[in-house]
Design a protein around this motif. Structure first.
Motif, PDB file in Angstrom:
ATOM      1  N   PHE A 173       2.216   1.787  -3.401  1.00 47.80           N
ATOM      2  CA  PHE A 173       1.259   2.397  -4.314  1.00 47.80           C
ATOM      3  C   PHE A 173       1.187   3.871  -4.210  1.00 47.80           C
ATOM      4  CE2 PHE A 173      -1.058  -1.744  -4.707  1.00 47.80           C
ATOM      5  CZ  PHE A 173      -1.055  -1.869  -5.914  1.00 47.80           C
ATOM      6  N   GLN A 174       1.229   4.348  -2.977  1.00 45.74           N
ATOM      7  CA  GLN A 174       1.228   5.867  -2.660  1.00 45.74           C
ATOM      8  C   GLN A 174       2.229   6.448  -3.197  1.00 45.74           C
ATOM      9  OE1 GLN A 174      -1.382   7.287  -1.682  1.00 45.74           O
ATOM     10  NE2 GLN A 174      -2.416   5.464  -1.263  1.00 45.74           N
ATOM     11  N   THR A 175       3.508   5.973  -3.338  1.00 44.85           N
ATOM     12  CA  THR A 175       4.525   6.617  -3.922  1.00 44.85           C
ATOM     13  C   THR A 175       4.388   6.546  -5.440  1.00 44.85           C
ATOM     14  OG1 THR A 175       6.097   5.438  -2.357  1.00 44.85           O
ATOM     15  CG2 THR A 175       7.164   6.064  -4.357  1.00 44.85           C
TER      16      THR A 175
ATOM     17  N   THR B  79      -5.321  -0.323  -0.382  1.00 48.12           N
ATOM     18  CA  THR B  79      -5.362   1.135  -1.406  1.00 48.12           C
ATOM     19  C   THR B  79      -6.523   1.204  -1.895  1.00 48.12           C
ATOM     20  OG1 THR B  79      -2.882   0.774  -1.732  1.00 48.12           O
ATOM     21  CG2 THR B  79      -4.363   2.036  -3.550  1.00 48.12           C
ATOM     22  N   THR B  80      -7.365   2.317  -2.187  1.00 47.26           N
ATOM     23  CA  THR B  80      -8.380   2.247  -2.717  1.00 47.26           C
ATOM     24  C   THR B  80      -8.702   1.696  -4.114  1.00 47.26           C
ATOM     25  OG1 THR B  80     -10.240   4.051  -3.402  1.00 47.26           O
ATOM     26  CG2 THR B  80      -8.227   4.720  -3.751  1.00 47.26           C
TER      27      THR B  80
ATOM     28  N   ARG C  71      -3.206  -1.951  -8.982  1.00 47.71           N
ATOM     29  CA  ARG C  71      -4.025  -0.853  -9.391  1.00 47.71           C
ATOM     30  C   ARG C  71      -3.970  -0.270 -10.693  1.00 47.71           C
ATOM     31  NH1 ARG C  71      -5.593  -3.100  -5.710  1.00 47.71           N
ATOM     32  NH2 ARG C  71      -6.476  -2.289  -3.594  1.00 47.71           N
TER      33      ARG C  71
ATOM     34  N   PHE D 217       1.422   6.554  -7.074  1.00 48.17           N
ATOM     35  CA  PHE D 217       0.574   7.649  -7.391  1.00 48.17           C
ATOM     36  C   PHE D 217       1.238   9.147  -7.356  1.00 48.17           C
ATOM     37  CE2 PHE D 217      -2.809   4.671  -5.458  1.00 48.17           C
ATOM     38  CZ  PHE D 217      -2.549   3.944  -6.617  1.00 48.17           C
ATOM     39  N   ASN D 218       2.028   9.500  -6.371  1.00 50.78           N
ATOM     40  CA  ASN D 218       2.468  10.856  -6.227  1.00 50.78           C
ATOM     41  C   ASN D 218       3.491  11.102  -7.205  1.00 50.78           C
ATOM     42  OD1 ASN D 218       1.346  11.399  -3.803  1.00 50.78           O
ATOM     43  ND2 ASN D 218       2.870  10.319  -2.431  1.00 50.78           N
TER      44      ASN D 218
ATOM     45  N   THR E 110      -4.071  -5.987   1.109  1.00 52.19           N
ATOM     46  CA  THR E 110      -3.791  -4.625   0.832  1.00 52.19           C
ATOM     47  C   THR E 110      -5.014  -3.847   0.500  1.00 52.19           C
ATOM     48  OG1 THR E 110      -3.970  -5.676  -1.496  1.00 52.19           O
ATOM     49  CG2 THR E 110      -1.865  -4.695  -1.009  1.00 52.19           C
TER      50      THR E 110
ATOM     51  N   ASP F  70       1.080  -1.081  -0.081  1.00 50.37           N
ATOM     52  CA  ASP F  70       0.041  -0.073  -0.095  1.00 50.37           C
ATOM     53  C   ASP F  70       1.028   1.293   0.054  1.00 50.37           C
ATOM     54  OD1 ASP F  70      -2.427  -1.169  -0.073  1.00 50.37           O
ATOM     55  OD2 ASP F  70      -2.426  -1.364   1.980  1.00 50.37           O
ATOM     56  N   PHE F  71       1.910   1.253   0.684  1.00 54.16           N
ATOM     57  CA  PHE F  71       2.715   2.396   0.862  1.00 54.16           C
ATOM     58  C   PHE F  71       3.494   2.531  -0.485  1.00 54.16           C
ATOM     59  CE2 PHE F  71       7.311   3.337   0.918  1.00 54.16           C
ATOM     60  CZ  PHE F  71       7.253   4.572   1.501  1.00 54.16           C
TER      61      PHE F  71
END
Ligand code: MN
Ligand code: MN
Length: 367
Positions: A161-163, A360-361, A240, A165-166, A358, A158-159
């Motif tokens: 994925f955030q990277t 993540t949305t 995702r 997306f950013n 996981t 999940d972490f």
């Protein structure tokens, strides 16, 4: 973490079948049973389990200390690179049993070359029993402790994925996003991904196993991100698909069909349902909307210490799901030269449903 009790189960299985020895040489099986994690590549690593004697590990000399560090309680025999490992293994076995009648093997892993080495050294021994299915059974139900580790690996995914997306913006390459993911994970002390992050922009995502490339992101396309991490030998694997800029209604529709298939399959998971039924639920949804021919792989695969393990979640898998089984749900729609969408979570079966590793949305993100 070793699984001495599971080695004892194998010994019992051997004894029930009146087989003298199990020759284990899949390094993933050895990792699972002993806690020692090393791919020997062309060298020889084997775990020899007897029906009624203590097991031993046979390994390259350079691995002995690492195996001891994993608290292996039995003998370790090793060889130097200029010695014949198979001869040494055979000598050690003959010291324990003068005339082994039957040796069980991991047929899916043992190459013809290695089997030939063994049959030459044990000309009177029968090698026709395969232990692969039994090992799958040993591994398929995860303990609470194993699920904790899989949950931790899921958090790390999940972490990641955030990277991703950013960092996604017009002009960035797939390789750059993959590198940002690796870098951000390593900076956090998460040293291993379970496979190289797969980043695919636009029509490149129509190839489910296409490699991350130097293609640049452009506005108004879908982007597929498939990644996984490793925590104490346990693996995460999730996908995702997100939008960069404004996408068309058709792109949105295809995303939503894939999402419906993912959510409905996950909703249906509970002890007692078969893997085949689950695959059917997702496949029927995608087919109902006319995209069945574009869902070109099984719905999922088992997960644990290996990225792909037993059970298969497919049309040919009759296995009935039980509490503690862990596997992916990953419907995909791949339209050549246009787009690819996949939405993947791994889950564990609970008493009356399932939970994802996981979180993540899955609402379509528009970056
Ligand atoms: Mn997967
Ligand atoms: Mn995946």
């Amino acid at each position: 973490m070793n699984n001495i009790s599971k080695i004892q189960s194998i010994a019992k299985w051997l004894s029930q079948k009146n087989i003298d020895i199990a020759f284990i040489n899949n390094f993933n099986t050895i990792k699972y049973l002993t806690g020692f994690n090393s791919d020997p590549i062309e060298r020889v690593l084997a775990l020899i389990i007897f029906k009624d004697k203590e097991p031993f590990i046979f390994c390259p000399s350079l691995e002995v200390e690492a195996i001891k560090e994993n608290n292996w309680p039995y003998e370790i025999y090793s060889y130097m690179d200029d010695e014949d490992p198979y001869k040494l293994i055979a000598n050690t076995i003959y010291k324990n049993i003068s005339n082994p009648q039957k040796i069980a093997i991991e047929a899916k892993n043992l190459t013809v070359f290695k089997l030939k080495k063994l049959t030459n050294l044990f000309p009177n021994t029968n090698f026709s029993t395969y232990i692969d299915d039994y090992i799958d059974q040993l591994r398929v139900i995860k303990s609470e402790q194993e699920i904790e580790l899989l949950l931790k690996a899921g958090k790390d995914a999940d972490f990641a994925f955030q990277t991703a997306f950013n960092k996604i913006h017009e002009g960035v390459t797939e390789q750059q996003i993959s590198t940002e993911i690796d870098y951000s994970l390593k900076k956090k002390g998460i040293m291993h991904t379970s496979f190289d992050p797969l980043i695919q922009f636009g029509k490149h995502a129509a190839e489910p196993h296409g490699e991350t490339s130097d293609i640049k992101a452009t506005k108004n396309e879908l982007i597929l991100i498939d990644l996984g991490t490793v925590y104490n030998n346990y693996i995460s694997d999730a996908t995702r698909t997100v939008a960069l800029g404004k996408i068309t209604d058709r792109q949105k529709d295809i995303y939503n069909i894939c999402l419906e298939a993912n959510l409905e399959a996950i909703n249906a998971i509970k002890p007692g349902i078969s893997a085949k039924e689950l695959d059917g639920i997702a496949r029927n949804i995608i087919t109902k909307y006319g995209y069945g021919d574009y869902f070109i792989h099984r719905l999922g695969h088992g997960i644990g210490q290996s990225e792909h393990e037993y059970p298969d979640i497919s049309q040919s898998s009759n296995i009935i799901l039980k509490k503690g089984m862990c596997f992916s749900i990953e419907p995909g729609i791949y339209i050549p030269n246009e787009l690819g969408v996949r939405i993947e979570d791994c889950v564990y079966v609970t008493k009356n449903g399932c939970k994802t590793f996981t979180n993540t949305t899955k609402k379509l993100l528009q970056l």
